[in-house]
Design a protein around this motif. Structure first.
Motif, PDB file in Angstrom:
ATOM      1  N   SER A   6       8.292  38.701 -20.601  1.00  0.00           N
ATOM      2  CA  SER A   6       7.775  38.809 -19.237  1.00  0.00           C
ATOM      3  C   SER A   6       6.558  37.907 -19.097  1.00  0.00           C
ATOM      4  O   SER A   6       5.617  37.991 -19.891  1.00  0.00           O
ATOM      5  CB  SER A   6       7.397  40.261 -18.926  1.00  0.00           C
ATOM      6  OG  SER A   6       6.613  40.805 -19.982  1.00  0.00           O
ATOM      7  N   VAL A 213      14.322  45.268  -7.107  1.00  0.00           N
ATOM      8  CA  VAL A 213      14.274  45.294  -8.569  1.00  0.00           C
ATOM      9  C   VAL A 213      15.668  45.132  -9.169  1.00  0.00           C
ATOM     10  O   VAL A 213      15.835  44.476 -10.204  1.00  0.00           O
ATOM     11  CB  VAL A 213      13.608  46.598  -9.068  1.00  0.00           C
ATOM     12  CG1 VAL A 213      13.613  46.660 -10.592  1.00  0.00           C
ATOM     13  CG2 VAL A 213      12.167  46.682  -8.547  1.00  0.00           C
ATOM     14  N   GLU A 214      16.672  45.699  -8.528  1.00  0.00           N
ATOM     15  CA  GLU A 214      18.028  45.566  -9.053  1.00  0.00           C
ATOM     16  C   GLU A 214      18.518  44.124  -8.936  1.00  0.00           C
ATOM     17  O   GLU A 214      19.242  43.635  -9.802  1.00  0.00           O
ATOM     18  CB  GLU A 214      18.974  46.525  -8.340  1.00  0.00           C
ATOM     19  CG  GLU A 214      18.764  47.972  -8.734  1.00  0.00           C
ATOM     20  CD  GLU A 214      18.734  48.159 -10.249  1.00  0.00           C
ATOM     21  OE1 GLU A 214      19.684  47.730 -10.928  1.00  0.00           O
ATOM     22  OE2 GLU A 214      17.758  48.742 -10.747  1.00  0.00           O
ATOM     23  N   ARG A 217      16.872  42.352 -11.763  1.00  0.00           N
ATOM     24  CA  ARG A 217      17.523  42.691 -13.024  1.00  0.00           C
ATOM     25  C   ARG A 217      18.830  41.906 -13.197  1.00  0.00           C
ATOM     26  O   ARG A 217      19.119  41.390 -14.268  1.00  0.00           O
ATOM     27  CB  ARG A 217      17.792  44.196 -13.091  1.00  0.00           C
ATOM     28  CG  ARG A 217      18.394  44.668 -14.410  1.00  0.00           C
ATOM     29  CD  ARG A 217      18.779  46.136 -14.320  1.00  0.00           C
ATOM     30  NE  ARG A 217      17.620  46.966 -14.048  1.00  0.00           N
ATOM     31  CZ  ARG A 217      16.822  47.457 -14.999  1.00  0.00           C
ATOM     32  NH1 ARG A 217      17.069  47.173 -16.277  1.00  0.00           N
ATOM     33  NH2 ARG A 217      15.799  48.209 -14.686  1.00  0.00           N
ATOM     34  N   ARG A 218      19.598  41.820 -12.119  1.00  0.00           N
ATOM     35  CA  ARG A 218      20.876  41.115 -12.175  1.00  0.00           C
ATOM     36  C   ARG A 218      20.675  39.635 -12.522  1.00  0.00           C
ATOM     37  O   ARG A 218      21.373  39.086 -13.371  1.00  0.00           O
ATOM     38  CB  ARG A 218      21.597  41.267 -10.830  1.00  0.00           C
ATOM     39  CG  ARG A 218      22.835  40.405 -10.677  1.00  0.00           C
ATOM     40  CD  ARG A 218      23.593  40.746  -9.396  1.00  0.00           C
ATOM     41  NE  ARG A 218      22.715  40.940  -8.256  1.00  0.00           N
ATOM     42  CZ  ARG A 218      22.174  39.943  -7.556  1.00  0.00           C
ATOM     43  NH1 ARG A 218      22.428  38.680  -7.893  1.00  0.00           N
ATOM     44  NH2 ARG A 218      21.400  40.192  -6.522  1.00  0.00           N
ATOM     45  N   GLN A 238       8.458  44.494 -11.247  1.00  0.00           N
ATOM     46  CA  GLN A 238       9.458  43.738 -11.987  1.00  0.00           C
ATOM     47  C   GLN A 238       9.246  43.783 -13.500  1.00  0.00           C
ATOM     48  O   GLN A 238      10.134  43.399 -14.258  1.00  0.00           O
ATOM     49  CB  GLN A 238       9.441  42.271 -11.530  1.00  0.00           C
ATOM     50  CG  GLN A 238       9.810  42.065 -10.066  1.00  0.00           C
ATOM     51  CD  GLN A 238       9.687  40.610  -9.637  1.00  0.00           C
ATOM     52  OE1 GLN A 238       8.882  39.850 -10.183  1.00  0.00           O
ATOM     53  NE2 GLN A 238      10.478  40.207  -8.662  1.00  0.00           N
ATOM     54  N   ASP A 240       8.815  46.197 -16.017  1.00  0.00           N
ATOM     55  CA  ASP A 240       9.610  47.024 -16.923  1.00  0.00           C
ATOM     56  C   ASP A 240      11.045  46.512 -17.026  1.00  0.00           C
ATOM     57  O   ASP A 240      11.623  46.472 -18.120  1.00  0.00           O
ATOM     58  CB  ASP A 240       9.604  48.482 -16.459  1.00  0.00           C
ATOM     59  CG  ASP A 240       8.267  49.168 -16.695  1.00  0.00           C
ATOM     60  OD1 ASP A 240       7.450  48.621 -17.474  1.00  0.00           O
ATOM     61  OD2 ASP A 240       8.032  50.227 -16.093  1.00  0.00           O
ATOM     62  N   ALA A 241      11.618  46.134 -15.884  1.00  0.00           N
ATOM     63  CA  ALA A 241      12.989  45.612 -15.896  1.00  0.00           C
ATOM     64  C   ALA A 241      13.065  44.341 -16.729  1.00  0.00           C
ATOM     65  O   ALA A 241      14.019  44.131 -17.486  1.00  0.00           O
ATOM     66  CB  ALA A 241      13.466  45.356 -14.472  1.00  0.00           C
ATOM     67  N   CYS A 242      12.068  43.490 -16.615  1.00  0.00           N
ATOM     68  CA  CYS A 242      12.065  42.225 -17.351  1.00  0.00           C
ATOM     69  C   CYS A 242      11.971  42.462 -18.850  1.00  0.00           C
ATOM     70  O   CYS A 242      12.735  41.891 -19.629  1.00  0.00           O
ATOM     71  CB  CYS A 242      10.898  41.363 -16.876  1.00  0.00           C
ATOM     72  SG  CYS A 242      11.012  39.631 -17.375  1.00  0.00           S
ATOM     73  N   ASN A 243      11.042  43.309 -19.268  1.00  0.00           N
ATOM     74  CA  ASN A 243      10.900  43.596 -20.694  1.00  0.00           C
ATOM     75  C   ASN A 243      12.167  44.212 -21.271  1.00  0.00           C
ATOM     76  O   ASN A 243      12.565  43.920 -22.400  1.00  0.00           O
ATOM     77  CB  ASN A 243       9.716  44.530 -20.929  1.00  0.00           C
ATOM     78  CG  ASN A 243       8.373  43.818 -20.795  1.00  0.00           C
ATOM     79  OD1 ASN A 243       8.290  42.603 -20.950  1.00  0.00           O
ATOM     80  ND2 ASN A 243       7.333  44.570 -20.502  1.00  0.00           N
ATOM     81  N   GLU A 244      12.816  45.064 -20.479  1.00  0.00           N
ATOM     82  CA  GLU A 244      14.047  45.706 -20.948  1.00  0.00           C
ATOM     83  C   GLU A 244      15.178  44.684 -21.093  1.00  0.00           C
ATOM     84  O   GLU A 244      15.884  44.663 -22.109  1.00  0.00           O
ATOM     85  CB  GLU A 244      14.467  46.800 -19.962  1.00  0.00           C
ATOM     86  CG  GLU A 244      15.768  47.493 -20.331  1.00  0.00           C
ATOM     87  CD  GLU A 244      16.237  48.463 -19.269  1.00  0.00           C
ATOM     88  OE1 GLU A 244      17.449  48.723 -19.202  1.00  0.00           O
ATOM     89  OE2 GLU A 244      15.383  48.952 -18.484  1.00  0.00           O
ATOM     90  N   VAL A 245      15.357  43.844 -20.084  1.00  0.00           N
ATOM     91  CA  VAL A 245      16.467  42.892 -20.083  1.00  0.00           C
ATOM     92  C   VAL A 245      16.346  41.894 -21.234  1.00  0.00           C
ATOM     93  O   VAL A 245      17.349  41.539 -21.863  1.00  0.00           O
ATOM     94  CB  VAL A 245      16.539  42.151 -18.733  1.00  0.00           C
ATOM     95  CG1 VAL A 245      17.470  40.940 -18.823  1.00  0.00           C
ATOM     96  CG2 VAL A 245      17.011  43.101 -17.637  1.00  0.00           C
TER      97      VAL A 245
END
Length: 310
Positions: A6, A213-214, A217-218, A238, A240-245
């Motif tokens: 991120s 956010v979705e 993520r996509r 954005q 948490d989604a970035c770190n997860e992806v």
């Protein structure tokens, strides 16, 4: 290599944002002097950034400043004032709109002169090159090999879309009328190949619909699937989604570590080159693939939950 899952963009002209950025769980923060800063605010933004770097708590984060591009009158003063003022608190400079290798070479040379003058370790401050137009992409192989300081290539989608006359106003989404495939696939793969051929990281640019956010993520999953190391984030939503992806799943991380441990055992103790791990055959190619996933998992702070038993 530094973890760059991120990468948070922060306007240097906004002290409140500079302070807030220090609290967010991102891998890298770049303090911006370019597009997010109005021309009349450039000088003040430099001073804000020097103060933030010297006095702020950036623990665990890669600290980067994006200077203005070389077609402007601000670039050389950006570099001099930031590096002389806070070079010992800086990891990299980001150079936007890079079109050919001479631009990176110019920045490398100026950094070397400042480091020698200030008594800094020569070569410690890295460079991130942002590719934002057609000419930059055509020359990306030469750009990627232009300096030992270079650490990353960064995709700048908005300027790039404008430079090739792509018919859309939504950054990161497919242009209307492009019914099949991915209009960005060639661009992303071109950057990826140039980066990997020179052992660089490669970062995807921003997704401007910050409340979707979705959607973020996509689009991030597309870059992560190709092998990109991370993506810009423009808003805390954005992060948490970035770190997860851009982190491997726990299952994939454990599997990668098991492959490495098993392969080490079988090749050294039993002196075999191709063996079975459960129902899976592993060999040297498996080891190389596992190294990539394991490195990303370690950088993300994952801990193993499984161990290899011969």
């Amino acid at each position: 290599m530094r973890s760059r899952r991120s990468v948070l963009a922060v306007p240097g002209s906004n002290p409140r944002f500079l302070e807030k950025a220090q609290t967010l769980p991102v891998d890298e923060v770049f303090l911006d002097l370019e597009d997010s800063v109005a021309p009349a605010a450039k000088e003040e933004a430099r001073a804000n950034i020097v103060t933030a770097l010297r006095e702020g708590d950036w623990s665990g984060k890669t600290r980067v400043v994006r200077v203005n591009d070389l077609t402007t009158q601000w670039t050389y003063r950006d570099v001099i004032e930031i590096v002389e003022g806070a070079g010992d608190h800086l990891d990299c400079l980001m150079l936007p709109k890079v079109q050919d290798p001479t631009e990176v070479i110019w920045l490398d040379t100026l950094l070397t002169q400042i480091e020698k003058t200030m008594g800094y370790e020569v070569g410690r401050i890295g460079i991130e090159a942002q590719i934002e137009n057609a000419r930059g992409l055509v020359n990306v192989d030469a750009i990627a090999g232009s300096s030992k300081r270079l650490e990353t290539l960064v995709f700048g989608p908005a300027d790039f879309m404008a430079s090739i006359n792509m018919r859309t106003l939504v950054v990161g989404e497919q242009p209307p009328g492009y019914a099949e495939g991915d209009a960005y696939h060639y661009i992303l793969m071109r950057l990826l190949m140039a980066a990997r051929s020179h052992d660089l990281q490669v970062i995807d640019g921003p997704y401007l619909q910050i409340k979707d956010v979705e959607g973020f993520r996509r689009v991030a999953m597309r870059a992560a699937a190709l092998g990109f190391d991370g993506k810009w984030v423009l808003h805390p939503a954005q992060v948490d989604a970035c770190n997860e992806v851009f982190s491997p799943s726990q299952e994939d991380y454990d599997h990668a570590e098991l492959i490495l441990e098993a392969y080490e055992y079988y090749t050294t103790v039993e002196k075999r080159g191709a063996v079975m791990l459960g129902d899976e055959m592993i060999d040297e190619a498996s080891r190389k693939m596992a190294l990539v996933v394991a490195a990303k998992g370690r950088a993300a702070g994952l801990s193993r939950t499984k161990r290899f038993t011969p």
